[in-house]
Motif scaffolding. Structure first.
Motif, PDB file in Angstrom:
ATOM      1  N   ILE A 174       0.841  -1.203   0.000  1.00 13.02           N
ATOM      2  CA  ILE A 174       0.000   0.000   0.000  1.00 13.02           C
ATOM      3  C   ILE A 174       0.880   1.258   0.000  1.00 13.02           C
ATOM      4  O   ILE A 174       0.633   2.199  -0.758  1.00 13.02           O
ATOM      5  CB  ILE A 174      -0.953  -0.013   1.216  1.00 13.02           C
ATOM      6  CG1 ILE A 174      -1.938  -1.179   1.081  1.00 13.02           C
ATOM      7  CG2 ILE A 174      -1.687   1.316   1.357  1.00 13.02           C
ATOM      8  CD1 ILE A 174      -2.707  -1.496   2.335  1.00 13.02           C
ATOM      9  N   ASN A 175       1.912   1.247   0.828  1.00 10.73           N
ATOM     10  CA  ASN A 175       2.853   2.370   0.894  1.00 10.73           C
ATOM     11  C   ASN A 175       3.531   2.582  -0.459  1.00 10.73           C
ATOM     12  O   ASN A 175       3.668   3.717  -0.927  1.00 10.73           O
ATOM     13  CB  ASN A 175       3.899   2.099   1.985  1.00 10.73           C
ATOM     14  CG  ASN A 175       4.935   3.186   2.078  1.00 10.73           C
ATOM     15  OD1 ASN A 175       4.620   4.362   2.204  1.00 10.73           O
ATOM     16  ND2 ASN A 175       6.194   2.800   2.016  1.00 10.73           N
ATOM     17  N   GLY A 176       3.952   1.511  -1.094  1.00 10.62           N
ATOM     18  CA  GLY A 176       4.599   1.600  -2.404  1.00 10.62           C
ATOM     19  C   GLY A 176       3.656   2.139  -3.464  1.00 10.62           C
ATOM     20  O   GLY A 176       4.065   2.897  -4.347  1.00 10.62           O
ATOM     21  N   LEU A 177       2.383   1.757  -3.351  1.00  3.97           N
ATOM     22  CA  LEU A 177       1.395   2.263  -4.303  1.00  3.97           C
ATOM     23  C   LEU A 177       1.236   3.774  -4.151  1.00  3.97           C
ATOM     24  O   LEU A 177       1.215   4.502  -5.147  1.00  3.97           O
ATOM     25  CB  LEU A 177       0.058   1.554  -4.084  1.00  3.97           C
ATOM     26  CG  LEU A 177      -1.059   1.925  -5.046  1.00  3.97           C
ATOM     27  CD1 LEU A 177      -0.685   1.530  -6.478  1.00  3.97           C
ATOM     28  CD2 LEU A 177      -2.352   1.252  -4.631  1.00  3.97           C
ATOM     29  N   PHE A 178       1.159   4.251  -2.901  1.00  3.54           N
ATOM     30  CA  PHE A 178       1.086   5.700  -2.676  1.00  3.54           C
ATOM     31  C   PHE A 178       2.339   6.394  -3.179  1.00  3.54           C
ATOM     32  O   PHE A 178       2.266   7.454  -3.800  1.00  3.54           O
ATOM     33  CB  PHE A 178       0.880   6.015  -1.188  1.00  3.54           C
ATOM     34  CG  PHE A 178      -0.534   5.897  -0.738  1.00  3.54           C
ATOM     35  CD1 PHE A 178      -1.528   6.705  -1.271  1.00  3.54           C
ATOM     36  CD2 PHE A 178      -0.877   4.975   0.231  1.00  3.54           C
ATOM     37  CE1 PHE A 178      -2.842   6.592  -0.861  1.00  3.54           C
ATOM     38  CE2 PHE A 178      -2.188   4.850   0.654  1.00  3.54           C
ATOM     39  CZ  PHE A 178      -3.174   5.653   0.117  1.00  3.54           C
ATOM     40  N   GLY A 179       3.499   5.812  -2.911  1.00  6.62           N
ATOM     41  CA  GLY A 179       4.755   6.408  -3.359  1.00  6.62           C
ATOM     42  C   GLY A 179       4.877   6.424  -4.865  1.00  6.62           C
ATOM     43  O   GLY A 179       5.433   7.356  -5.452  1.00  6.62           O
ATOM     44  N   CYS A 180       4.330   5.403  -5.500  1.00  8.49           N
ATOM     45  CA  CYS A 180       4.405   5.299  -6.960  1.00  8.49           C
ATOM     46  C   CYS A 180       3.428   6.279  -7.636  1.00  8.49           C
ATOM     47  O   CYS A 180       3.784   6.948  -8.596  1.00  8.49           O
ATOM     48  CB  CYS A 180       4.097   3.864  -7.371  1.00  8.49           C
ATOM     49  SG  CYS A 180       4.342   3.523  -9.106  1.00  8.49           S
ATOM     50  N   LEU A 181       2.212   6.343  -7.109  1.00 10.83           N
ATOM     51  CA  LEU A 181       1.189   7.193  -7.732  1.00 10.83           C
ATOM     52  C   LEU A 181       1.319   8.666  -7.342  1.00 10.83           C
ATOM     53  O   LEU A 181       1.182   9.545  -8.189  1.00 10.83           O
ATOM     54  CB  LEU A 181      -0.210   6.689  -7.359  1.00 10.83           C
ATOM     55  CG  LEU A 181      -0.587   5.300  -7.870  1.00 10.83           C
ATOM     56  CD1 LEU A 181      -1.965   4.916  -7.363  1.00 10.83           C
ATOM     57  CD2 LEU A 181      -0.522   5.246  -9.386  1.00 10.83           C
ATOM     58  N   CYS A 182       1.569   8.913  -6.080  1.00  8.86           N
ATOM     59  CA  CYS A 182       1.577  10.305  -5.586  1.00  8.86           C
ATOM     60  C   CYS A 182       2.963  10.905  -5.560  1.00  8.86           C
ATOM     61  O   CYS A 182       3.107  12.119  -5.331  1.00  8.86           O
ATOM     62  CB  CYS A 182       0.977  10.354  -4.186  1.00  8.86           C
ATOM     63  SG  CYS A 182      -0.686   9.678  -4.097  1.00  8.86           S
ATOM     64  N   GLY A 183       3.967  10.095  -5.728  1.00 10.02           N
ATOM     65  CA  GLY A 183       5.328  10.605  -5.639  1.00 10.02           C
ATOM     66  C   GLY A 183       5.847  10.482  -4.226  1.00 10.02           C
ATOM     67  O   GLY A 183       5.076  10.359  -3.268  1.00 10.02           O
ATOM     68  N   THR A 184       7.127  10.487  -4.125  1.00 13.17           N
ATOM     69  CA  THR A 184       7.754  10.394  -2.806  1.00 13.17           C
ATOM     70  C   THR A 184       7.993  11.781  -2.275  1.00 13.17           C
ATOM     71  O   THR A 184       8.055  12.753  -3.014  1.00 13.17           O
ATOM     72  CB  THR A 184       9.082   9.627  -2.902  1.00 13.17           C
ATOM     73  OG1 THR A 184       9.911  10.280  -3.847  1.00 13.17           O
ATOM     74  CG2 THR A 184       8.860   8.193  -3.347  1.00 13.17           C
ATOM     75  N   CYS A 185       8.138  11.865  -0.997  1.00 14.17           N
ATOM     76  CA  CYS A 185       8.334  13.193  -0.392  1.00 14.17           C
ATOM     77  C   CYS A 185       9.777  13.635  -0.575  1.00 14.17           C
ATOM     78  O   CYS A 185      10.692  12.840  -0.548  1.00 14.17           O
ATOM     79  CB  CYS A 185       7.971  13.156   1.079  1.00 14.17           C
ATOM     80  SG  CYS A 185       9.015  12.083   2.066  1.00 14.17           S
ATOM     81  N   LYS A 186       9.943  14.868  -0.805  1.00 16.92           N
ATOM     82  CA  LYS A 186      11.267  15.491  -0.875  1.00 16.92           C
ATOM     83  C   LYS A 186      11.166  16.787  -0.109  1.00 16.92           C
ATOM     84  O   LYS A 186      10.187  17.520  -0.237  1.00 16.92           O
ATOM     85  CB  LYS A 186      11.661  15.805  -2.314  1.00 16.92           C
ATOM     86  CG  LYS A 186      12.203  14.660  -3.072  1.00 16.92           C
ATOM     87  CD  LYS A 186      12.735  15.180  -4.403  1.00 16.92           C
ATOM     88  CE  LYS A 186      13.595  14.125  -5.070  1.00 16.92           C
ATOM     89  NZ  LYS A 186      14.146  14.611  -6.305  1.00 16.92           N
ATOM     90  N   GLU A 187      12.180  17.047   0.684  1.00 18.92           N
ATOM     91  CA  GLU A 187      12.176  18.306   1.382  1.00 18.92           C
ATOM     92  C   GLU A 187      12.449  19.423   0.381  1.00 18.92           C
ATOM     93  O   GLU A 187      13.413  19.361  -0.381  1.00 18.92           O
ATOM     94  CB  GLU A 187      13.226  18.319   2.488  1.00 18.92           C
ATOM     95  CG  GLU A 187      12.866  17.420   3.644  1.00 18.92           C
ATOM     96  CD  GLU A 187      13.835  17.576   4.785  1.00 18.92           C
ATOM     97  OE1 GLU A 187      14.420  18.672   4.939  1.00 18.92           O
ATOM     98  OE2 GLU A 187      14.016  16.609   5.514  1.00 18.92           O
ATOM     99  N   LYS A 188      11.575  20.384   0.406  1.00 17.71           N
ATOM    100  CA  LYS A 188      11.746  21.519  -0.521  1.00 17.71           C
ATOM    101  C   LYS A 188      12.486  22.634   0.192  1.00 17.71           C
ATOM    102  O   LYS A 188      12.110  23.042   1.265  1.00 17.71           O
ATOM    103  CB  LYS A 188      10.391  21.995  -1.014  1.00 17.71           C
ATOM    104  CG  LYS A 188       9.678  20.951  -1.840  1.00 17.71           C
ATOM    105  CD  LYS A 188       8.353  21.463  -2.353  1.00 17.71           C
ATOM    106  CE  LYS A 188       7.687  20.377  -3.173  1.00 17.71           C
ATOM    107  NZ  LYS A 188       6.411  20.770  -3.674  1.00 17.71           N
ATOM    108  N   GLY A 189      13.509  23.053  -0.434  1.00 23.43           N
ATOM    109  CA  GLY A 189      14.311  24.156   0.140  1.00 23.43           C
ATOM    110  C   GLY A 189      13.626  25.476  -0.118  1.00 23.43           C
ATOM    111  O   GLY A 189      12.582  25.556  -0.773  1.00 23.43           O
TER     112      GLY A 189
END
Length: 191
Positions: A174-189
């Motif tokens: 489920i986590n991988g599906l969210f990461g795949c569809l929604c993108g992974t988090c990246k800290e924005k500077g």
């Protein structure tokens, strides 16, 4: 929580569970803490299926490495890695299910033992009443010593371990599906 950090937690959680499964399965080959039963092929049939070694061990350990590496930096930063973690987690689910079913059958059928000092067999197999509820019947097995307690303890441990592995691998799917569809988090500077 970011999908990469979740993957890191899942992967880290799978390592000890896989090791426990492998150790339990190896110990099951030596009932009564003696090698003679393994040498004489006098061990419970479900032990030979190696559910803990293959299913809960190898088939969970390999996905655990990938899932852990997917979240190693806290965020995996790519959708392809998260997609692959879904596939690896599916392999982990299959391994955990195999281990779960073998452990369940090992508990249901009972140990292979010498009955009343006479003959070898599986005395609790195909009986209406479960031997797990009636401890007085455990004396049916006279050799290896305390084999019923030995098998019940280790197969129960495998059952619980594989259930936890199943939950963690399904969570990663489920986590991988969210990461795949929604993108992974990246800290924005700062912009």
């Amino acid at each position: 929580m970011c999908t990469g950090k979740c993957a890191l937690c899942v992967g880290t959680g799978l390592y000890p569970l896989a090791v426990i499964s492998i150790i339990c399965n190896i110990i099951l080959f030596f009932p009564g803490w003696d090698v003679k039963y393994a040498q004489n092929q006098q061990i419970t049939e479900e032990v030979k299926y190696m559910g803990g070694l293959v299913g809960g061990g190898i088939l969970v350990l390999i996905p655990a490495f990938h899932i852990h590496l997917t979240g190693k930096q806290g965020c995996c930063a790519n959708r392809c890695g998260m997609f692959l973690s879904i596939l690896f987690a599916a392999v982990g689910v299959a391994g955990a299910l195999y281990s779960f079913v073998v452990a369940m059958m090992g508990l249901i059928n009972g140990p292979y033992c010498k009955q009343y000092y006479i003959m070898w067999g599986t005395p609790f197999k195909n009986q209406e009443e479960s031997y797990l509820k009636d401890h007085s019947r455990w004396g049916t097995c006279t050799e290896p010593k305390n084999v019923v307690e030995f098998n019940v303890g280790l197969f129960s441990t495998l059952l619980v371990t594989s259930a936890l592995q199943l939950i963690l691998c399904a969570t990663q799917m489920i986590n991988g599906l969210f990461g795949c569809l929604c993108g992974t988090c990246k800290e924005k500077g700062p912009l």
